[in-house]
Design a protein around this motif. Structure first.
Motif, PDB file in Angstrom:
ATOM      1  N   HIS A  74       0.848  -1.200   0.000  1.00  0.00           N
ATOM      2  CA  HIS A  74       0.000   0.000   0.000  1.00  0.00           C
ATOM      3  C   HIS A  74       0.881   1.246   0.000  1.00  0.00           C
ATOM      4  O   HIS A  74       1.254   1.750   1.060  1.00  0.00           O
ATOM      5  CB  HIS A  74      -0.927  -0.011   1.215  1.00  0.00           C
ATOM      6  CG  HIS A  74      -1.974   1.059   1.166  1.00  0.00           C
ATOM      7  ND1 HIS A  74      -3.206   0.917   1.748  1.00  0.00           N
ATOM      8  CD2 HIS A  74      -1.980   2.290   0.612  1.00  0.00           C
ATOM      9  CE1 HIS A  74      -3.919   2.010   1.548  1.00  0.00           C
ATOM     10  NE2 HIS A  74      -3.188   2.873   0.866  1.00  0.00           N
ATOM     11  N   HIS A  98       1.674   5.147  -2.249  1.00  0.00           N
ATOM     12  CA  HIS A  98       1.306   6.114  -3.285  1.00  0.00           C
ATOM     13  C   HIS A  98       2.556   6.895  -3.630  1.00  0.00           C
ATOM     14  O   HIS A  98       3.036   7.689  -2.820  1.00  0.00           O
ATOM     15  CB  HIS A  98       0.238   7.087  -2.776  1.00  0.00           C
ATOM     16  CG  HIS A  98      -0.998   6.411  -2.263  1.00  0.00           C
ATOM     17  ND1 HIS A  98      -2.017   6.005  -3.082  1.00  0.00           N
ATOM     18  CD2 HIS A  98      -1.358   6.037  -1.007  1.00  0.00           C
ATOM     19  CE1 HIS A  98      -2.968   5.433  -2.357  1.00  0.00           C
ATOM     20  NE2 HIS A  98      -2.591   5.432  -1.088  1.00  0.00           N
ATOM     21  N   LYS A 135      -9.106  -1.226  -6.030  1.00  0.00           N
ATOM     22  CA  LYS A 135      -9.619  -0.546  -4.836  1.00  0.00           C
ATOM     23  C   LYS A 135     -10.805   0.342  -5.164  1.00  0.00           C
ATOM     24  O   LYS A 135     -10.887   0.920  -6.244  1.00  0.00           O
ATOM     25  CB  LYS A 135      -8.516   0.311  -4.202  1.00  0.00           C
ATOM     26  CG  LYS A 135      -9.005   1.155  -3.006  1.00  0.00           C
ATOM     27  CD  LYS A 135      -7.891   1.580  -2.069  1.00  0.00           C
ATOM     28  CE  LYS A 135      -7.166   2.818  -2.525  1.00  0.00           C
ATOM     29  NZ  LYS A 135      -6.320   3.388  -1.444  1.00  0.00           N
ATOM     30  N   HIS A 169      -5.731  -0.043   5.283  1.00  0.00           N
ATOM     31  CA  HIS A 169      -5.380   0.842   6.414  1.00  0.00           C
ATOM     32  C   HIS A 169      -6.423   0.899   7.532  1.00  0.00           C
ATOM     33  O   HIS A 169      -6.908   1.962   7.893  1.00  0.00           O
ATOM     34  CB  HIS A 169      -5.005   2.236   5.938  1.00  0.00           C
ATOM     35  CG  HIS A 169      -5.966   2.951   5.027  1.00  0.00           C
ATOM     36  ND1 HIS A 169      -7.308   3.020   5.252  1.00  0.00           N
ATOM     37  CD2 HIS A 169      -5.741   3.655   3.887  1.00  0.00           C
ATOM     38  CE1 HIS A 169      -7.874   3.738   4.300  1.00  0.00           C
ATOM     39  NE2 HIS A 169      -6.947   4.121   3.461  1.00  0.00           N
ATOM     40  N   ASP A 211       1.025   2.944   3.570  1.00  0.00           N
ATOM     41  CA  ASP A 211       0.189   4.005   2.983  1.00  0.00           C
ATOM     42  C   ASP A 211       1.040   5.254   2.749  1.00  0.00           C
ATOM     43  O   ASP A 211       0.566   6.377   2.887  1.00  0.00           O
ATOM     44  CB  ASP A 211      -1.016   4.325   3.873  1.00  0.00           C
ATOM     45  CG  ASP A 211      -2.125   5.064   3.121  1.00  0.00           C
ATOM     46  OD1 ASP A 211      -2.003   5.261   1.894  1.00  0.00           O
ATOM     47  OD2 ASP A 211      -3.100   5.457   3.776  1.00  0.00           O
TER      48      ASP A 211
HETATM   49 ZN   LIG Z   1      -3.684   4.862   0.549  1.00  0.00          ZN
END
Ligand SMILES: [Zn+2]
Length: 464
Positions: free
Chosen positions: A62, A64, A152, A245, A319
């Motif tokens: 996970h 970005h 997602k 998360h 995340d």
């Molecule tokens: Zn995320």
């Protein structure tokens, strides 16, 4: 047998235990595990791991990287982000390819390939993102063919055009069931959240409470109501659901209860939910810590650690979504304008090792399971990733059992000019990292090559 590299004298740690053995690498793969390998392959490079743990490198499913945000992008791209991963002992990251405007899911994946190719220093994969179920669901078979069997949906972010409502979640779970894919869900309750934020949408409250409004507008039920609803749709459709998360203890209770009834739901948590609590929003720099969902309380931390131990939660992710202090400063006192997200790739393994293993919340084997093996399993790239077996990728992190290093963002690979863990003393940084046989971290320093990372196709997700 020709070995290029031999890791000698270390303790190999897997989910099933520890063994003292040498590990031999030929090309990109692990080709031998045994004693005295150096005697059979004399010209191999030797890495001395005496007194150290040799683990499968971390897998962060996970992240970005290079995420478009307002007029710029999140501050770590595929180069600095994957350098940070390497230094943190992570050799595989999985990012979310997000379609903008009328883009298809597959176009979004094309866009993300362009961000990564040629500059990523560790391996990478992508999740699809369904922002419009009518347009995007018919694309799932093509996505799966491309080695992307996970997508997602967001239950919030209507303002960005990303939100999926119940019909979209229901339809996606049905389709995932039919195709053997897995739906990932950002579970927060959109309409109640909007109501709560609208009540403080005035200059007086914003001035009075500052960054604390971020947590004041997101009580636990904003997450738990959404988790409960997603689980319901998972149960009645028979689809595979992965809650990303997870931040609350009561959320973990819901997942556990559903798993007990045989519902096909998995959940991850993130490092920051395990060690930070919402008192950070009272700090002068509290706005830096804003992410969605936000960090909760010490009681939640306790329950999430327990969730990892009892396997209610299958893995720990980061995340990662970095913004510099300058990017974050555009909030200018208005919590609703804070660019959301924190750096984490460099510190994931050290946080879980130090606060998990050294504080006896997890065994060493559980640490490997939650950070390295199960994320690979759940996302469909095991045993190629997340294992120490002959024939698999030589993705390896070597860590010292106790040596602590003070976290200092000045010395880190990330482009973020701050760290949520600044000055924390953490053990578990990778002294050495190998990615497909190549040494990319030596003596805690990044020594890898831009473009070494390659795409990892995945299949059959959802198995723990
Ligand atoms: Zn995320």
């Amino acid at each position: 047998m020709k070995l290029d590299t031999i890791i000698t004298g270390g303790t190999l740690v897997t989910t099933s235990g520890r063994t003292r053995a040498d590990l031999g690498i030929g090309g990109e793969k692990i080709v031998a595990i045994g004693r005295n390998l150096a005697s059979v392959s004399k010209d191999a490079r030797i890495i001395d791991a005496k007194g150290l743990y040799v683990i499968p490198a971390g897998v962060d499913v996970h992240v970005h990287l290079d995420l478009p945000f307002m007029d710029s992008n999140s501050s770590d791209d595929y180069n600095t982000g994957t350098r940070a991963a390497a230094r943190g002992g992570i050799t595989t990251v999985v990012d979310f390819a997000i379609p903008y405007g009328e883009e298809t899911m597959n176009q979004a994946v094309d866009n993300w390939f362009k961000k990564a190719e040629g500059i990523a220093c560790v391996d990478y994969g992508f999740h699809g993102t369904i922002t419009n179920h009518r347009r995007h669901l018919p694309e799932l078979p093509r996505l799966i063919e491309r080695g992307i069997p996970t997508a997602k949906e967001f239950m919030i972010y209507a303002n960005m055009g990303w939100q999926s409502d119940d019909d979209g979640i229901f339809a996606a779970l049905e389709e995932c069931r039919r195709l053997g894919a897995m739906l990932m869900i950002h579970a927060e309750s959109s309409s109640v959240l909007s109501l709560l934020t609208s009540r403080v949408d005035n200059p007086e409250d914003k001035k009075k409470y500052g960054a604390r409004l971020h947590t004041m507008t997101r009580p636990h039920y904003v997450e738990t109501e959404a988790v409960q609803r997603a689980i319901k749709w998972c149960e009645v459709t028979g689809g595979k659901l992965f809650i990303v998360h997870l931040s609350t203890g009561p959320g973990a209770d819901l997942v556990k209860e559903a798993q007990g009834r045989g519902v096909n739901v998995l959940a991850e948590t993130c490092a920051h939910y395990l060690v930070l609590d919402d008192s950070v929003f009272g700090r002068k720099d509290g706005h830096l810590f804003a992410c969605q969902p936000q960090v909760k309380t010490k009681a939640d931390q306790k329950r999430l650690w327990q969730g990892l131990r009892e396997n209610t939660l299958c893995n720990v992710s980061t995340d990662t979504c970095t913004f510099t202090t300058r990017q974050k400063s555009i909030w200018n006192g208005d919590y609703s304008k804070i660019p959301m997200g924190m750096p984490g790739l460099e510190t994931l393994l050290p946080i879980v090792y130090t606060h998990g293993v050294l504080k006896r919340q997890l065994t060493l084997e559980q640490f490997v399971r939650k950070c390295c093996t199960d994320p690979a399993k759940v996302m469909g790239m095991y045993p190629r990733k997340g294992s120490l077996e002959v024939g698999t990728d030589a993705d390896i992190a070597i860590i010292h059992p106790t040596r602590r290093i003070k976290v200092d963002w000045h010395k880190m690979e990330t482009n973020a000019d701050w760290s949520p863990y600044q000055d924390w003393e953490l053990a578990g940084f990778a002294e050495t990292t190998l990615c497909r046989g190549a040494v990319i971290v030596e003596d805690y320093k990044f020594t890898g090559q831009n473009g070494h990372g390659c795409f990892v196709p995945r299949k059959n997700p959802g198995n723990q």
